[in-house]
Design a protein around this motif. Sequence first.
Motif, short mmCIF file in Angstrom:
data_model
loop_
_atom_site.label_atom_id
_atom_site.label_comp_id
_atom_site.label_asym_id
_atom_site.label_seq_id
_atom_site.Cartn_x
_atom_site.Cartn_y
_atom_site.Cartn_z
N TYR A 141 0.83 -1.21 0.00
CA TYR A 141 0.00 0.00 0.00
C TYR A 141 0.87 1.26 0.00
CZ TYR A 141 -3.85 -3.15 1.22
OH TYR A 141 -4.79 -4.17 1.22
N ILE A 142 1.94 1.24 0.80
CA ILE A 142 2.84 2.40 0.84
C ILE A 142 3.54 2.56 -0.50
CG2 ILE A 142 4.96 3.31 1.87
CD1 ILE A 142 4.06 2.13 4.53
N SER A 143 3.97 1.44 -1.07
CA SER A 143 4.64 1.48 -2.38
C SER A 143 3.72 2.08 -3.45
CB SER A 143 5.06 0.07 -2.78
OG SER A 143 5.56 0.05 -4.10
N GLN A 144 2.47 1.64 -3.47
CA GLN A 144 1.51 2.17 -4.43
C GLN A 144 1.31 3.67 -4.23
OE1 GLN A 144 -1.92 -0.27 -3.67
NE2 GLN A 144 -1.28 -1.88 -5.10
N SER A 145 1.27 4.08 -2.98
CA SER A 145 1.06 5.49 -2.68
C SER A 145 2.24 6.34 -3.11
CB SER A 145 0.83 5.66 -1.17
OG SER A 145 0.69 7.03 -0.84
N ILE A 146 3.45 5.87 -2.84
CA ILE A 146 4.65 6.65 -3.16
C ILE A 146 4.95 6.63 -4.64
CG2 ILE A 146 7.16 6.75 -2.88
CD1 ILE A 146 6.81 5.76 -0.06
N GLU A 147 5.03 5.44 -5.21
CA GLU A 147 5.50 5.35 -6.60
C GLU A 147 4.41 5.72 -7.60
OE1 GLU A 147 7.33 1.64 -7.33
OE2 GLU A 147 8.88 1.95 -5.80
N THR A 148 3.19 5.23 -7.41
CA THR A 148 2.13 5.51 -8.36
C THR A 148 1.80 6.99 -8.40
OG1 THR A 148 1.18 3.33 -8.03
CG2 THR A 148 -0.23 4.99 -9.03
N HIS A 149 1.63 7.58 -7.21
CA HIS A 149 1.18 8.97 -7.19
C HIS A 149 2.30 9.95 -7.51
CE1 HIS A 149 -2.34 7.19 -5.80
NE2 HIS A 149 -1.99 7.02 -4.54
N GLU A 150 3.54 9.48 -7.42
CA GLU A 150 4.63 10.36 -7.80
C GLU A 150 4.93 10.28 -9.29
OE1 GLU A 150 8.06 9.50 -5.51
OE2 GLU A 150 7.35 10.55 -3.71
N GLU A 151 4.73 9.09 -9.86
CA GLU A 151 5.20 8.88 -11.22
C GLU A 151 4.08 8.94 -12.26
OE1 GLU A 151 7.21 5.17 -11.03
OE2 GLU A 151 8.71 5.86 -9.60
N HIS A 152 2.82 8.93 -11.83
CA HIS A 152 1.74 8.94 -12.81
C HIS A 152 0.86 10.15 -12.59
CE1 HIS A 152 2.69 4.90 -14.24
NE2 HIS A 152 2.88 4.58 -12.96
#
Length: 272
Positions: free
Chosen positions: A261-272
């Motif tokens: 969940y943290i990974s999705q929050s950090i990487e998805t919302h930063e990169e997309h």
Amino acid sequence: MHEAPVINLGGLDIDLSIILMMVVTCTIVFVVAKLATRNLSVENPGKLQNFMEWAVEFVRNMITSTMDWKKGKPFLSLALTLILFIFVGNMLGLLFGVVTEYDDPAKAKIFGHEITSVTSFMKENQEKHPGEEVHAEVAWWKSPTADVGVTMGLALLVFLISNGLGLFKNTKNYLKHYIQPYPFFLPINIIEQLSKLLTHGVRLYANIFAGEVLISTIMGLAKASTIGAIFSIPLLMAWDGFSIFVGAIQAFVFVTLMIVYISQSIETHEEH
């Protein structure tokens, strides 16, 4: 099933067994961590130091499997603390049980406070079966993770951290993902986030609670008769062994989902 030792304090119903077991779990984790890091040595590390190094490496591998280590490093302490806390908490209910019995509602008190769960249980049974002797059994020792309030509290902590990171680190893209791929997906995306919270906590609670219910059933079989006592011994040994496996898996699953969940929050919302 045994009753929980609930008292009313300041208008709030407080389960004393949960408070007791939370304190015990935190103390065990703290003591293990303290002893493991007390005399650190490179040339001749102790058994506890080796265990803690293995645990750190294990959690680090969990993090790097879902995100870049530079992004995941700040969450190492959180993940390590949670996996140790949940594992220890899951194991406590397997050790032994502390049960007290009450035959008189007037004596169901602790620290001067009425144990409301016991008195209400006994009064209800006296009304249903007038003239019969009623007694209540109160369980003081159990896994804290066998209480839905504890597991949902842990799940809520993860929910706030993961969504908070997305909201405050990349507000625009975080809010934008709620209306993707189309704006009318907003209710579905909100339900998805809430379902993560619900399933994250309930999954852990259901597995540990079910295990303790079965242990109580086996113990009840042991009290029923001599034959039941004989058959309950291998059943209890087998189930305790399986419960250790389940408890370890559930601790792993809970922390793995947190990292995802943290990974999705950090990487998805930063990169997309």
